[in-house]
Design an enzyme around this catalytic site. Structure first.
Site, PDB file in Angstrom:
ATOM      1  CG  HIS A 163      -1.664  -1.257   1.450  1.00  0.00           C
ATOM      2  ND1 HIS A 163      -2.893  -1.535   0.901  1.00  0.00           N
ATOM      3  CD2 HIS A 163      -1.308  -2.367   2.156  1.00  0.00           C
ATOM      4  CE1 HIS A 163      -3.280  -2.749   1.273  1.00  0.00           C
ATOM      5  NE2 HIS A 163      -2.318  -3.283   2.030  1.00  0.00           N
ATOM      6  CB  SER A 284      12.005  22.211 -15.591  1.00  0.00           C
ATOM      7  OG  SER A 284      11.171  23.355 -15.674  1.00  0.00           O
ATOM      8  CE  LYS A 290      10.632  19.203 -11.438  1.00  0.00           C
ATOM      9  NZ  LYS A 290       9.448  19.732 -12.134  1.00  0.00           N
ATOM     10  CD  GLU A 297       7.332  12.171 -15.527  1.00  0.00           C
ATOM     11  OE1 GLU A 297       6.510  12.778 -14.848  1.00  0.00           O
ATOM     12  OE2 GLU A 297       8.265  12.735 -16.130  1.00  0.00           O
TER      13      GLU A 297
END
Ligand code: ARG
Length: 465
Positions: A163, A284, A290, A297
Protein backbone atom coordinates in the site's frame (compact mmCIF):
# COMPACT_ATOMS: atom_id res chain seq x y z
CA UNK A 1 -8.11 16.97 -60.29
CA UNK A 2 -9.13 13.34 -60.84
CA UNK A 3 -11.55 12.00 -58.31
CA UNK A 4 -11.78 8.47 -59.61
CA UNK A 5 -9.44 5.58 -60.49
CA UNK A 6 -9.89 3.18 -63.40
CA UNK A 7 -10.58 -0.26 -61.98
CA UNK A 8 -10.06 -2.29 -65.13
CA UNK A 9 -6.29 -1.93 -64.71
CA UNK A 10 -6.18 -3.29 -61.17
CA UNK A 11 -5.33 -6.91 -60.34
CA UNK A 12 -8.93 -7.74 -59.68
CA UNK A 13 -10.39 -5.42 -62.32
CA UNK A 14 -11.80 -8.05 -64.71
CA UNK A 15 -15.41 -7.75 -63.66
CA UNK A 16 -15.32 -3.99 -63.29
CA UNK A 17 -15.98 -1.29 -65.82
CA UNK A 18 -16.54 1.66 -63.52
CA UNK A 19 -14.14 3.77 -61.54
CA UNK A 20 -13.28 3.96 -57.89
CA UNK A 21 -13.95 7.10 -55.93
CA UNK A 22 -10.74 8.81 -54.87
CA UNK A 23 -11.67 8.83 -51.21
CA UNK A 24 -12.68 5.18 -51.37
CA UNK A 25 -9.25 4.40 -52.79
CA UNK A 26 -7.56 6.30 -50.01
CA UNK A 27 -9.83 4.56 -47.53
CA UNK A 28 -8.98 1.07 -48.66
CA UNK A 29 -5.33 1.29 -49.69
CA UNK A 30 -3.02 -0.33 -47.18
CA UNK A 31 0.29 0.14 -49.02
CA UNK A 32 1.06 3.07 -46.70
CA UNK A 33 1.62 0.67 -43.82
CA UNK A 34 1.84 -2.88 -45.14
CA UNK A 35 4.86 -1.90 -47.23
CA UNK A 36 6.80 -2.83 -44.12
CA UNK A 37 6.17 -6.46 -44.96
CA UNK A 38 7.97 -6.24 -48.32
CA UNK A 39 10.69 -8.67 -47.40
CA UNK A 40 8.29 -11.24 -45.97
CA UNK A 41 5.96 -10.86 -48.95
CA UNK A 42 8.78 -11.43 -51.43
CA UNK A 43 10.35 -14.34 -49.58
CA UNK A 44 6.91 -15.91 -49.19
CA UNK A 45 6.36 -15.60 -52.93
CA UNK A 46 9.74 -17.14 -53.70
CA UNK A 47 8.85 -20.16 -51.61
CA UNK A 48 5.46 -20.33 -53.27
CA UNK A 49 7.09 -20.32 -56.71
CA UNK A 50 9.22 -23.27 -55.61
CA UNK A 51 6.11 -25.07 -54.31
CA UNK A 52 4.26 -24.51 -57.61
CA UNK A 53 7.16 -25.94 -59.55
CA UNK A 54 7.48 -28.93 -57.23
CA UNK A 55 3.78 -29.59 -57.79
CA UNK A 56 4.35 -29.46 -61.55
CA UNK A 57 2.10 -26.42 -62.01
CA UNK A 58 4.89 -24.33 -63.48
CA UNK A 59 8.16 -25.48 -65.05
CA UNK A 60 11.41 -25.22 -63.15
CA UNK A 61 12.54 -22.60 -65.69
CA UNK A 62 9.47 -20.53 -64.93
CA UNK A 63 10.07 -20.94 -61.21
CA UNK A 64 13.59 -19.71 -61.67
CA UNK A 65 12.46 -16.71 -63.70
CA UNK A 66 9.96 -15.83 -60.99
CA UNK A 67 12.52 -16.22 -58.23
CA UNK A 68 15.11 -14.12 -60.06
CA UNK A 69 12.52 -11.42 -60.65
CA UNK A 70 11.48 -11.50 -57.01
CA UNK A 71 15.11 -11.31 -55.93
CA UNK A 72 15.59 -8.25 -58.13
CA UNK A 73 12.56 -6.63 -56.48
CA UNK A 74 13.98 -7.55 -53.09
CA UNK A 75 17.19 -5.77 -54.09
CA UNK A 76 15.22 -2.71 -55.19
CA UNK A 77 13.50 -2.52 -51.83
CA UNK A 78 16.73 -3.09 -49.94
CA UNK A 79 18.37 -0.25 -51.88
CA UNK A 80 15.37 2.02 -51.25
CA UNK A 81 14.72 2.15 -54.99
CA UNK A 82 11.34 0.49 -55.23
CA UNK A 83 8.78 2.87 -56.69
CA UNK A 84 5.18 2.68 -55.58
CA UNK A 85 2.76 3.35 -58.41
CA UNK A 86 -0.82 4.44 -58.47
CA UNK A 87 -2.88 1.26 -58.26
CA UNK A 88 -0.48 -0.48 -55.86
CA UNK A 89 -3.16 -0.83 -53.23
CA UNK A 90 -1.13 -3.04 -50.94
CA UNK A 91 2.29 -4.69 -50.75
CA UNK A 92 1.03 -7.83 -52.47
CA UNK A 93 -0.31 -6.02 -55.54
CA UNK A 94 2.77 -3.78 -55.67
CA UNK A 95 5.18 -6.73 -55.78
CA UNK A 96 3.09 -8.61 -58.32
CA UNK A 97 2.77 -5.56 -60.53
CA UNK A 98 6.53 -5.03 -60.47
CA UNK A 99 7.18 -8.73 -61.09
CA UNK A 100 5.11 -8.62 -64.29
CA UNK A 101 7.00 -5.52 -65.39
CA UNK A 102 10.26 -7.35 -64.85
CA UNK A 103 9.60 -10.88 -66.11
CA UNK A 104 6.59 -10.43 -68.35
CA UNK A 105 3.60 -12.75 -68.61
CA UNK A 106 5.08 -15.55 -66.55
CA UNK A 107 4.70 -13.18 -63.58
CA UNK A 108 0.99 -13.82 -63.84
CA UNK A 109 1.54 -17.47 -62.92
CA UNK A 110 2.81 -16.79 -59.41
CA UNK A 111 -0.63 -16.24 -57.94
CA UNK A 112 -1.92 -19.65 -59.18
CA UNK A 113 -4.02 -21.18 -56.41
CA UNK A 114 -3.07 -18.41 -54.04
CA UNK A 115 -5.17 -15.51 -52.84
CA UNK A 116 -4.19 -12.34 -51.10
CA UNK A 117 -6.20 -13.78 -48.23
CA UNK A 118 -3.79 -16.63 -47.49
CA UNK A 119 -0.90 -14.43 -48.64
CA UNK A 120 -1.54 -11.59 -46.19
CA UNK A 121 -2.14 -14.00 -43.32
CA UNK A 122 1.20 -15.65 -44.17
CA UNK A 123 3.08 -12.37 -44.53
CA UNK A 124 1.77 -11.04 -41.23
CA UNK A 125 2.72 -14.22 -39.36
CA UNK A 126 6.12 -14.26 -41.02
CA UNK A 127 6.62 -10.62 -39.98
CA UNK A 128 5.60 -11.42 -36.40
CA UNK A 129 7.96 -14.39 -36.21
CA UNK A 130 10.88 -12.15 -37.07
CA UNK A 131 9.75 -9.30 -34.83
CA UNK A 132 9.38 -11.70 -31.88
CA UNK A 133 13.13 -12.36 -32.00
CA UNK A 134 13.82 -8.64 -31.52
CA UNK A 135 11.29 -8.31 -28.71
CA UNK A 136 12.85 -11.32 -26.97
CA UNK A 137 16.38 -9.91 -27.16
CA UNK A 138 15.17 -6.52 -25.95
CA UNK A 139 13.33 -8.02 -22.96
CA UNK A 140 16.48 -9.94 -22.07
CA UNK A 141 18.50 -6.73 -22.14
CA UNK A 142 16.19 -5.24 -19.49
CA UNK A 143 16.51 -8.45 -17.48
CA UNK A 144 20.30 -8.30 -17.70
CA UNK A 145 20.29 -4.73 -16.38
CA UNK A 146 18.09 -5.83 -13.48
CA UNK A 147 20.22 -8.86 -12.61
CA UNK A 148 23.43 -6.79 -12.79
CA UNK A 149 21.94 -4.23 -10.39
CA UNK A 150 20.64 -7.02 -8.15
CA UNK A 151 24.10 -8.52 -7.96
CA UNK A 152 25.55 -5.21 -6.78
CA UNK A 153 22.76 -4.70 -4.25
CA UNK A 154 22.14 -8.12 -2.73
CA UNK A 155 22.71 -6.54 0.69
CA UNK A 156 21.61 -2.96 0.05
CA UNK A 157 18.85 -2.53 2.61
CA UNK A 158 15.65 -0.80 1.62
CA UNK A 159 12.12 -0.78 3.03
CA UNK A 160 9.67 -3.11 1.30
CA UNK A 161 6.22 -1.57 0.81
CA UNK A 162 2.63 -2.66 0.74
CA UNK A 163 0.00 0.00 0.00
CA UNK A 164 3.07 2.20 -0.45
CA UNK A 165 3.46 2.09 3.34
CA UNK A 166 6.68 0.77 4.83
CA UNK A 167 6.09 -2.91 5.49
CA UNK A 168 9.19 -4.94 6.19
CA UNK A 169 12.89 -4.50 5.51
CA UNK A 170 14.16 -5.85 2.22
CA UNK A 171 16.93 -5.14 -0.26
CA UNK A 172 17.21 -3.30 -3.54
CA UNK A 173 18.52 -6.55 -5.04
CA UNK A 174 15.30 -8.31 -4.13
CA UNK A 175 13.30 -5.48 -5.72
CA UNK A 176 15.32 -5.82 -8.95
CA UNK A 177 14.74 -9.55 -9.08
CA UNK A 178 10.98 -9.15 -8.65
CA UNK A 179 10.97 -7.35 -12.00
CA UNK A 180 13.26 -9.95 -13.52
CA UNK A 181 10.66 -12.69 -12.83
CA UNK A 182 7.83 -10.59 -14.20
CA UNK A 183 9.72 -10.16 -17.44
CA UNK A 184 10.54 -13.86 -17.46
CA UNK A 185 6.81 -14.59 -17.59
CA UNK A 186 6.54 -12.17 -20.49
CA UNK A 187 9.22 -14.19 -22.27
CA UNK A 188 7.32 -17.41 -21.56
CA UNK A 189 4.18 -15.87 -22.98
CA UNK A 190 6.09 -14.68 -26.01
CA UNK A 191 7.39 -18.21 -26.66
CA UNK A 192 3.91 -19.70 -26.34
CA UNK A 193 2.56 -17.05 -28.66
CA UNK A 194 5.38 -17.71 -31.12
CA UNK A 195 4.35 -21.37 -31.41
CA UNK A 196 0.86 -20.31 -32.47
CA UNK A 197 2.20 -17.67 -34.87
CA UNK A 198 4.36 -20.29 -36.60
CA UNK A 199 1.39 -22.01 -38.24
CA UNK A 200 1.37 -21.53 -42.01
CA UNK A 201 -1.95 -20.54 -43.63
CA UNK A 202 -0.54 -20.51 -47.18
CA UNK A 203 -2.47 -23.07 -49.20
CA UNK A 204 -5.80 -21.92 -47.79
CA UNK A 205 -6.49 -19.97 -51.00
CA UNK A 206 -9.17 -17.32 -50.79
CA UNK A 207 -11.14 -19.49 -48.37
CA UNK A 208 -11.56 -23.00 -49.75
CA UNK A 209 -8.01 -24.30 -50.04
CA UNK A 210 -5.60 -24.72 -52.93
CA UNK A 211 -6.86 -26.79 -55.88
CA UNK A 212 -3.32 -27.73 -56.91
CA UNK A 213 -1.28 -30.37 -55.11
CA UNK A 214 1.21 -28.06 -53.45
CA UNK A 215 3.16 -29.63 -50.61
CA UNK A 216 2.14 -27.47 -47.68
CA UNK A 217 4.40 -29.07 -45.06
CA UNK A 218 7.39 -28.53 -47.38
CA UNK A 219 6.30 -24.93 -47.89
CA UNK A 220 6.09 -24.46 -44.12
CA UNK A 221 9.53 -25.91 -43.72
CA UNK A 222 10.91 -23.71 -46.47
CA UNK A 223 9.59 -20.59 -44.70
CA UNK A 224 10.59 -21.65 -41.18
CA UNK A 225 7.04 -22.31 -39.93
CA UNK A 226 6.48 -25.17 -37.50
CA UNK A 227 3.07 -26.35 -38.66
CA UNK A 228 0.37 -25.81 -41.26
CA UNK A 229 -3.16 -24.64 -40.58
CA UNK A 230 -5.77 -27.42 -40.61
CA UNK A 231 -8.79 -25.59 -41.95
CA UNK A 232 -8.77 -23.11 -44.82
CA UNK A 233 -11.67 -21.03 -43.46
CA UNK A 234 -9.82 -20.64 -40.19
CA UNK A 235 -6.51 -20.22 -42.03
CA UNK A 236 -7.57 -17.04 -43.82
CA UNK A 237 -9.59 -15.52 -40.99
CA UNK A 238 -7.57 -16.33 -37.89
CA UNK A 239 -6.04 -13.21 -36.37
CA UNK A 240 -5.73 -14.62 -32.85
CA UNK A 241 -1.97 -14.53 -33.23
CA UNK A 242 -2.03 -10.75 -33.65
CA UNK A 243 -4.26 -10.32 -30.61
CA UNK A 244 -2.00 -12.64 -28.60
CA UNK A 245 1.14 -10.80 -29.52
CA UNK A 246 -0.57 -7.52 -28.67
CA UNK A 247 -1.54 -8.98 -25.31
CA UNK A 248 2.05 -9.96 -24.66
CA UNK A 249 2.97 -6.34 -25.46
CA UNK A 250 0.24 -4.93 -23.21
CA UNK A 251 1.22 -7.16 -20.28
CA UNK A 252 4.88 -6.35 -20.78
CA UNK A 253 4.01 -2.65 -20.92
CA UNK A 254 1.99 -3.04 -17.73
CA UNK A 255 5.03 -4.54 -16.00
CA UNK A 256 7.29 -1.79 -17.24
CA UNK A 257 4.79 0.84 -16.12
CA UNK A 258 5.07 -0.57 -12.59
CA UNK A 259 8.85 -0.54 -12.75
CA UNK A 260 8.68 3.03 -14.02
CA UNK A 261 6.31 4.13 -11.29
CA UNK A 262 8.51 2.65 -8.56
CA UNK A 263 11.55 4.43 -9.94
CA UNK A 264 9.66 7.70 -10.35
CA UNK A 265 8.70 7.55 -6.69
CA UNK A 266 12.20 6.46 -5.60
CA UNK A 267 13.77 9.32 -7.51
CA UNK A 268 11.76 12.07 -5.76
CA UNK A 269 13.56 14.28 -3.22
CA UNK A 270 11.22 12.80 -0.61
CA UNK A 271 12.63 9.31 -1.23
CA UNK A 272 15.94 9.96 -2.96
CA UNK A 273 16.63 6.22 -3.20
CA UNK A 274 17.90 6.36 -6.76
CA UNK A 275 19.19 8.91 -9.24
CA UNK A 276 18.83 8.58 -12.99
CA UNK A 277 21.80 9.11 -15.19
CA UNK A 278 21.69 12.35 -17.18
CA UNK A 279 21.35 10.22 -20.32
CA UNK A 280 17.83 9.27 -19.22
CA UNK A 281 16.68 12.52 -17.63
CA UNK A 282 15.44 15.87 -18.82
CA UNK A 283 15.32 19.34 -17.35
CA UNK A 284 12.61 21.91 -16.97
CA UNK A 285 12.46 24.97 -19.22
CA UNK A 286 11.38 27.07 -16.25
CA UNK A 287 12.69 25.53 -13.03
CA UNK A 288 16.48 25.19 -13.18
CA UNK A 289 16.72 22.73 -10.27
CA UNK A 290 14.54 20.10 -11.92
CA UNK A 291 15.78 16.74 -13.12
CA UNK A 292 12.77 14.97 -14.48
CA UNK A 293 12.31 11.22 -14.90
CA UNK A 294 10.77 11.63 -18.37
CA UNK A 295 12.06 8.27 -19.58
CA UNK A 296 10.13 6.51 -16.85
CA UNK A 297 7.06 8.71 -17.23
CA UNK A 298 6.92 7.79 -20.89
CA UNK A 299 7.48 4.14 -20.01
CA UNK A 300 4.48 4.45 -17.68
CA UNK A 301 2.46 6.28 -20.31
CA UNK A 302 3.18 3.97 -23.23
CA UNK A 303 1.07 1.22 -21.70
CA UNK A 304 -1.93 3.26 -22.84
CA UNK A 305 -1.25 2.68 -26.49
CA UNK A 306 -0.07 -0.90 -25.94
CA UNK A 307 -3.32 -1.80 -24.24
CA UNK A 308 -5.26 0.29 -26.75
CA UNK A 309 -3.79 -1.73 -29.60
CA UNK A 310 -4.90 -4.97 -27.98
CA UNK A 311 -8.43 -3.66 -27.56
CA UNK A 312 -8.41 -2.43 -31.18
CA UNK A 313 -7.59 -5.92 -32.42
CA UNK A 314 -10.16 -7.67 -30.26
CA UNK A 315 -12.81 -5.22 -31.46
CA UNK A 316 -11.77 -5.66 -35.11
CA UNK A 317 -12.20 -9.43 -34.85
CA UNK A 318 -15.39 -9.38 -32.84
CA UNK A 319 -18.45 -10.66 -34.69
CA UNK A 320 -16.79 -10.94 -38.10
CA UNK A 321 -18.47 -13.66 -40.14
CA UNK A 322 -16.64 -16.54 -41.80
CA UNK A 323 -14.27 -16.23 -43.57
CA UNK A 324 -11.97 -13.38 -44.63
CA UNK A 325 -13.21 -9.83 -44.20
CA UNK A 326 -11.49 -6.61 -45.08
CA UNK A 327 -11.86 -5.63 -41.43
CA UNK A 328 -8.70 -7.66 -40.80
CA UNK A 329 -6.63 -5.14 -42.70
CA UNK A 330 -7.01 -3.09 -39.51
CA UNK A 331 -4.72 -5.53 -37.70
CA UNK A 332 -1.46 -4.14 -39.01
CA UNK A 333 -1.30 -0.59 -37.73
CA UNK A 334 -2.06 -1.79 -34.21
CA UNK A 335 0.53 -4.54 -34.54
CA UNK A 336 3.23 -2.27 -35.96
CA UNK A 337 2.57 0.39 -33.38
CA UNK A 338 3.05 -2.09 -30.54
CA UNK A 339 6.24 -3.45 -32.09
CA UNK A 340 7.62 0.07 -32.71
CA UNK A 341 6.73 1.13 -29.19
CA UNK A 342 8.49 -1.89 -27.67
CA UNK A 343 11.52 -1.35 -29.85
CA UNK A 344 12.20 1.96 -28.08
CA UNK A 345 10.61 1.32 -24.72
CA UNK A 346 12.60 -1.81 -23.88
CA UNK A 347 16.10 -0.48 -24.70
CA UNK A 348 15.35 2.78 -22.86
CA UNK A 349 14.26 0.82 -19.78
CA UNK A 350 17.36 -1.37 -20.07
CA UNK A 351 19.61 1.69 -20.21
CA UNK A 352 17.83 3.61 -17.47
CA UNK A 353 18.09 0.64 -15.09
CA UNK A 354 21.68 -0.17 -16.06
CA UNK A 355 22.86 3.39 -15.36
CA UNK A 356 20.77 3.92 -12.25
CA UNK A 357 22.69 5.28 -9.28
CA UNK A 358 21.54 3.71 -6.03
CA UNK A 359 21.71 5.88 -2.92
CA UNK A 360 22.16 3.20 -0.27
CA UNK A 361 22.30 5.76 2.58
CA UNK A 362 18.90 7.17 1.71
CA UNK A 363 17.41 3.70 1.49
CA UNK A 364 18.85 2.78 4.86
CA UNK A 365 17.67 6.02 6.44
CA UNK A 366 14.12 5.10 5.45
CA UNK A 367 14.25 1.96 7.60
CA UNK A 368 12.18 2.84 10.62
CA UNK A 369 12.43 0.37 13.55
CA UNK A 370 8.63 0.14 13.40
CA UNK A 371 8.99 -2.01 10.27
CA UNK A 372 10.43 -4.68 12.56
CA UNK A 373 7.08 -5.04 14.38
CA UNK A 374 6.45 -8.26 12.48
CA UNK A 375 9.79 -9.53 13.77
CA UNK A 376 8.67 -8.63 17.31
CA UNK A 377 5.61 -10.82 16.82
CA UNK A 378 7.80 -13.58 15.40
CA UNK A 379 10.04 -13.29 18.47
CA UNK A 380 7.05 -14.15 20.65
CA UNK A 381 6.06 -16.98 18.31
CA UNK A 382 9.52 -18.46 18.84
CA UNK A 383 8.76 -18.30 22.60
CA UNK A 384 5.65 -20.41 22.00
CA UNK A 385 3.02 -17.62 21.82
CA UNK A 386 0.29 -18.23 19.16
CA UNK A 387 0.83 -15.86 16.22
CA UNK A 388 -2.50 -14.03 16.64
CA UNK A 389 -1.67 -13.17 20.27
CA UNK A 390 1.88 -12.29 19.33
CA UNK A 391 0.62 -9.95 16.59
CA UNK A 392 -1.67 -8.27 19.10
CA UNK A 393 1.15 -7.83 21.65
CA UNK A 394 3.43 -6.34 19.02
CA UNK A 395 0.67 -3.97 18.00
CA UNK A 396 0.36 -2.82 21.58
CA UNK A 397 4.09 -2.12 21.66
CA UNK A 398 3.74 0.00 18.52
CA UNK A 399 0.84 1.92 20.07
CA UNK A 400 2.71 2.42 23.33
CA UNK A 401 5.77 3.78 21.53
CA UNK A 402 3.52 6.15 19.62
CA UNK A 403 1.89 7.33 22.82
CA UNK A 404 5.25 7.85 24.48
CA UNK A 405 6.59 9.62 21.40
CA UNK A 406 9.53 7.24 21.08
CA UNK A 407 10.68 4.60 18.65
CA UNK A 408 9.57 1.04 19.34
CA UNK A 409 13.15 -0.03 20.01
CA UNK A 410 13.40 2.62 22.76
CA UNK A 411 10.71 1.02 24.94
CA UNK A 412 11.98 0.04 28.38
CA UNK A 413 12.08 -3.50 29.66
CA UNK A 414 9.22 -2.59 31.99
CA UNK A 415 7.17 -1.44 29.00
CA UNK A 416 7.75 -4.78 27.25
CA UNK A 417 6.99 -6.83 30.34
CA UNK A 418 3.76 -4.93 30.89
CA UNK A 419 2.66 -5.99 27.41
CA UNK A 420 3.70 -9.64 27.68
CA UNK A 421 5.65 -11.68 30.24
CA UNK A 422 7.25 -13.52 27.32
CA UNK A 423 9.41 -10.53 26.43
CA UNK A 424 12.98 -10.86 27.73
CA UNK A 425 16.18 -8.86 27.47
CA UNK A 426 16.91 -10.47 24.13
CA UNK A 427 14.08 -8.39 22.57
CA UNK A 428 16.77 -5.79 21.87
CA UNK A 429 18.38 -8.18 19.39
CA UNK A 430 15.25 -8.15 17.22
CA UNK A 431 15.96 -4.57 16.17
CA UNK A 432 18.45 -5.46 13.49
CA UNK A 433 17.47 -4.86 9.87
CA UNK A 434 20.13 -7.13 8.32
CA UNK A 435 19.13 -9.97 10.56
CA UNK A 436 15.47 -9.49 9.72
CA UNK A 437 16.18 -9.56 5.98
CA UNK A 438 18.46 -12.59 6.26
CA UNK A 439 16.06 -14.50 8.49
CA UNK A 440 13.70 -14.79 5.52
CA UNK A 441 15.81 -17.46 3.95
CA UNK A 442 13.26 -19.62 2.18
CA UNK A 443 13.45 -19.72 -1.60
CA UNK A 444 11.94 -16.43 -2.69
CA UNK A 445 12.74 -14.68 0.58
CA UNK A 446 14.75 -11.51 1.07
CA UNK A 447 17.92 -13.10 2.49
CA UNK A 448 21.15 -12.43 0.65
CA UNK A 449 21.48 -16.17 0.08
CA UNK A 450 18.01 -16.40 -1.42
CA UNK A 451 18.56 -13.38 -3.67
CA UNK A 452 21.85 -14.91 -4.84
CA UNK A 453 19.94 -18.10 -5.60
CA UNK A 454 17.52 -16.07 -7.73
CA UNK A 455 20.39 -14.40 -9.50
CA UNK A 456 22.00 -17.75 -10.29
CA UNK A 457 18.76 -19.09 -11.74
CA UNK A 458 18.29 -15.89 -13.71
CA UNK A 459 21.77 -16.07 -15.20
CA UNK A 460 21.09 -19.65 -16.32
CA UNK A 461 17.82 -18.62 -17.93
CA UNK A 462 19.52 -15.73 -19.72
CA UNK A 463 22.31 -18.01 -20.93
CA UNK A 464 20.13 -20.76 -22.40
CA UNK A 465 17.75 -18.54 -24.34
N1 ARG B 1 -4.51 -5.46 -47.90
C1 ARG B 1 -5.27 -6.59 -47.50
C2 ARG B 1 -5.04 -6.82 -45.99
O1 ARG B 1 -4.23 -6.19 -45.43
C3 ARG B 1 -4.86 -7.80 -48.25
C4 ARG B 1 -5.95 -8.83 -48.40
C5 ARG B 1 -6.95 -8.37 -49.35
N2 ARG B 1 -7.83 -9.41 -49.73
C6 ARG B 1 -8.95 -9.16 -50.34
N3 ARG B 1 -9.71 -10.15 -50.63
N4 ARG B 1 -9.31 -7.94 -50.63
O2 ARG B 1 -5.70 -7.64 -45.37
Amino acid sequence: MTTTTKLTASLWGGRFSGEMDALMKKFQDSIGFDIRMWSQDIRGSMAYARALSMAGIISSDEAETLQNGLQAIHDEFAAGKFEIKDGDEDIHTAVERRLKEMVGDVGGKLHTGRSRNDQVATDTRFYCLEAIQTVRANIQAVQTSLVDQAEKHVSTLMPGYTHLQRGQPSTFGHWCMAYFWMLQRDLDRLAECEARVAVLPLGSGALAGNPFPINRPALANDLGFQEISQNSFDGVSDRDFVAELLFVGAMLGTHLSRLAEDLIIYTTSEFGFVTFDDAYSTGSSLMPQKKNPDAMELARGKVGRLTGNLITMLMVMKGTPMTFNKDYQEDKEALFDTLDTLELLLPVCAGAVRTLKVNADKMRAALDPAILSTDVAEYLVRKGVPFRDAHHASGRAVALAERKGTKINALTMDDWRAISPHFGDDIAEVFNFEQSVNSRDVTGGTSARSVREQIEKARLLLAVS
